[in-house]
Design an enzyme around this catalytic site. Structure first.
Site, PDB file in Angstrom:
ATOM      1  N   HIS A 143      10.697 -23.343   9.677  1.00  0.00           N
ATOM      2  CA  HIS A 143       9.633 -23.959  10.470  1.00  0.00           C
ATOM      3  C   HIS A 143       8.259 -23.854   9.818  1.00  0.00           C
ATOM      4  O   HIS A 143       7.423 -24.740  10.001  1.00  0.00           O
ATOM      5  CB  HIS A 143       9.555 -23.316  11.858  1.00  0.00           C
ATOM      6  N   ASN A 144       7.991 -22.744   9.130  1.00  0.00           N
ATOM      7  CA  ASN A 144       6.623 -22.460   8.665  1.00  0.00           C
ATOM      8  C   ASN A 144       6.471 -22.518   7.163  1.00  0.00           C
ATOM      9  O   ASN A 144       5.356 -22.362   6.661  1.00  0.00           O
ATOM     10  CB  ASN A 144       6.189 -21.070   9.159  1.00  0.00           C
ATOM     11  N   CYS A 171       3.472  -2.966   3.974  1.00  0.00           N
ATOM     12  CA  CYS A 171       2.602  -1.838   4.334  1.00  0.00           C
ATOM     13  C   CYS A 171       3.322  -1.075   5.447  1.00  0.00           C
ATOM     14  O   CYS A 171       4.518  -1.281   5.648  1.00  0.00           O
ATOM     15  CB  CYS A 171       1.192  -2.290   4.713  1.00  0.00           C
ATOM     16  N   ASP A 176       0.860  -1.180   0.000  1.00  0.00           N
ATOM     17  CA  ASP A 176       0.000   0.000   0.000  1.00  0.00           C
ATOM     18  C   ASP A 176       0.905   1.241   0.000  1.00  0.00           C
ATOM     19  O   ASP A 176       2.132   1.127  -0.180  1.00  0.00           O
ATOM     20  CB  ASP A 176      -0.984  -0.026   1.186  1.00  0.00           C
TER      21      ASP A 176
END
Ligand code: RB5
Length: 145
Positions: free
Chosen positions: A99-100, A66, A9
């Site tokens: 990890h993710n 953002c 944005d």
């Protein structure tokens, strides 16, 4: 080379431009989904655009910026298949990949300096997911939510 969709944005516009330049200079194929100025826009529109590009395979990874990195991460995470993570430094970058298996990196222009964001993004792109075992099980659980 990796195909990377970037978006922001107005609050993240300057950092998004800097990170897009950094990625192009490193040889990556960058698709800039806007915004294209500092005029006020709504971060959900751009978080979803980046998330959809990753989810539909147009991009291998996404970068969303953002003011805080928070709202645009929330928006990207509404797209099924997206795992957007707020990145603050090289450690959060590394852990979000190991990890993710994060596939969208989110930054807050008002919180993280450009050099820190660039260094973190380099680590984020260079770090593999620790496949197999507990992390794969947990990411599979995330994907099924
Ligand atoms: C815009 O003022 C700001 O709210 C936005 O960039 C972001 O920080 C939202 O999470």
């Amino acid at each position: 080379m990796v195909k990377i969709a970037v978006g922001s944005d107005h609050g993240g516009f300057e950092l998004k431009q800097a990170l897009a330049d950094h990625l192009r200079n490193a040889g990556h194929e960058v698709t800039d989904l806007g915004t294209n100025s500092s005029d006020s826009v709504d971060y959900p529109d751009f978080g979803v655009k980046v998330g959809e590009a990753v989810a539909n395979g147009t991009a291998d990874a996404g970068v969303a910026v953002c003011g805080s990195g928070i709202g645009i991460a929330m928006a990207a995470n509404k797209v099924s298949g997206v795992r957007a993570a707020n990145i603050y430094d090289v450690t959060s970058a590394r852990l979000s990949r190991e990890h993710n298996n994060a596939n969208v990196a989110c930054f807050g222009e008002r919180l993280v300096g450009a050099q820190t964001a660039q260094d973190a993004l380099d680590v984020w792109l260079a770090t593999d997911f620790e496949a197999g075992g507990r992390h794969e099980r947990r990411v599979a659980q995330l994907n099924n939510l």
